[in-house]
Design a protein around this motif. Sequence first.
Motif, short mmCIF file in Angstrom:
data_model
loop_
_atom_site.label_atom_id
_atom_site.label_comp_id
_atom_site.label_asym_id
_atom_site.label_seq_id
_atom_site.Cartn_x
_atom_site.Cartn_y
_atom_site.Cartn_z
N ILE A 1 39.94 34.58 42.03
CA ILE A 1 39.14 34.48 43.26
C ILE A 1 39.00 33.07 43.71
N THR A 2 39.50 32.66 45.07
CA THR A 2 39.74 31.55 45.55
C THR A 2 38.86 31.67 46.62
N GLY A 3 37.96 30.40 46.68
CA GLY A 3 37.00 30.29 47.67
C GLY A 3 37.34 29.84 49.15
N PRO A 4 36.49 29.86 49.93
CA PRO A 4 36.79 29.24 51.39
C PRO A 4 37.55 28.12 51.33
N GLU B 1 39.60 35.05 48.75
CA GLU B 1 40.61 35.87 48.47
C GLU B 1 40.42 36.07 46.86
N ALA B 2 40.40 37.63 46.76
CA ALA B 2 40.31 38.10 45.53
C ALA B 2 41.69 38.83 45.22
N SER B 3 42.01 38.59 43.71
CA SER B 3 43.20 39.19 43.34
C SER B 3 43.34 39.63 41.92
N VAL B 4 43.94 40.86 41.65
CA VAL B 4 43.86 41.27 40.19
C VAL B 4 45.39 41.46 39.99
N GLU B 5 45.85 40.92 38.60
CA GLU B 5 47.10 41.17 38.22
C GLU B 5 47.03 41.86 36.74
N LEU B 6 47.55 43.21 36.59
CA LEU B 6 47.32 43.72 35.45
C LEU B 6 48.42 43.35 34.61
N GLU C 1 39.65 26.52 46.74
CA GLU C 1 39.48 26.05 45.44
C GLU C 1 39.32 27.35 44.53
N SER C 2 40.00 27.21 43.39
CA SER C 2 39.78 28.52 42.25
C SER C 2 38.19 28.51 41.83
N VAL C 3 37.75 29.62 42.19
CA VAL C 3 36.21 29.57 41.77
C VAL C 3 36.32 30.74 40.56
N LEU C 4 37.18 31.22 40.08
CA LEU C 4 37.20 32.39 39.05
C LEU C 4 38.66 32.59 38.56
N SER C 5 39.05 32.26 37.57
CA SER C 5 40.31 32.77 36.96
C SER C 5 40.20 33.08 35.83
N GLU C 6 40.00 34.49 35.32
CA GLU C 6 39.90 34.80 33.91
C GLU C 6 40.54 36.15 33.52
N SER C 7 40.98 35.98 32.20
CA SER C 7 41.74 36.99 31.74
C SER C 7 40.54 38.21 31.23
N PHE C 8 40.84 39.36 31.21
CA PHE C 8 40.19 40.52 30.97
C PHE C 8 40.88 41.36 29.84
N GLU D 1 29.24 35.91 36.47
CA GLU D 1 28.42 35.44 37.30
C GLU D 1 28.45 33.97 37.93
N ASP D 2 27.89 33.61 38.73
CA ASP D 2 27.94 32.19 39.36
C ASP D 2 29.33 31.78 40.09
N VAL D 3 29.86 33.00 40.72
CA VAL D 3 31.20 32.82 41.48
C VAL D 3 31.04 32.15 42.81
N TRP D 4 30.35 32.63 43.43
CA TRP D 4 30.22 32.31 45.24
C TRP D 4 29.57 31.04 45.03
N THR D 5 30.47 29.93 46.03
CA THR D 5 29.97 28.76 45.91
C THR D 5 29.51 28.47 47.39
N GLU D 6 29.71 29.18 48.32
CA GLU D 6 29.30 29.24 49.76
C GLU D 6 29.64 30.39 50.68
N PRO D 7 28.91 30.59 51.70
CA PRO D 7 29.11 31.73 52.35
C PRO D 7 30.86 31.57 53.15
N GLY D 8 31.27 32.69 53.28
CA GLY D 8 32.77 32.35 53.79
C GLY D 8 33.66 33.61 53.23
#
Length: 173
Positions: A68-71, A115-120, A74-81, A105-112
């Motif tokens: 997840i990239t913020g407004p 960009e969400a992406s998933v790569e399997l 900046e990268s606000v989430l980058s996790e393997s699952f 949790e705690d991903v959203w830094t501000e309204p806006g």
Amino acid sequence: MPYMTLYQTLGQCSNSTSRRRYLAACGVGLFGSTAGCTTIVDSLADLALGDVNLFNETEDVLTGTVTITGPGDESVLSESFELPPESDDDDTDENNDEDGVTAYEDVWTEPGTYEASVELDSESEVQGESTASESISIDNTSEEMLAIAFGMEEVDDAIGFIVGESLSDFAQA
């Protein structure tokens, strides 16, 4: 489930997040089939859900990366699952206590716009798809959540992105 069995099971959970998810899953199962209980189900689910939630509704274990990239770009989430499939029964064990769901949790830094992406990974795909991305708008960072659903029948895409404030918002997509 008898009270003592529920209590013993909760005592075996390794952290409060697992206990909350277990309680929410039990509550959803208990109240979900009763008409008019949407508010109760949503309240219990809110305990288990985070800002970003992955739902595996396939029959396969899925592995990959969610980003997840913020407004502000900046990268606000980058996790393997590693996401186990959703279980049709109540027999979740300590190796599969997530039951097809992973929450961040705690991903959203501000309204806006985010960009969400998933790569399997190369051995994972859903209906022939292994990547997906979408721009999403988050107006209320304390209330809105993102569901990334793999193989959800109610969504047109193999990997769907749904923004909502409750579990019932995700189900109505």
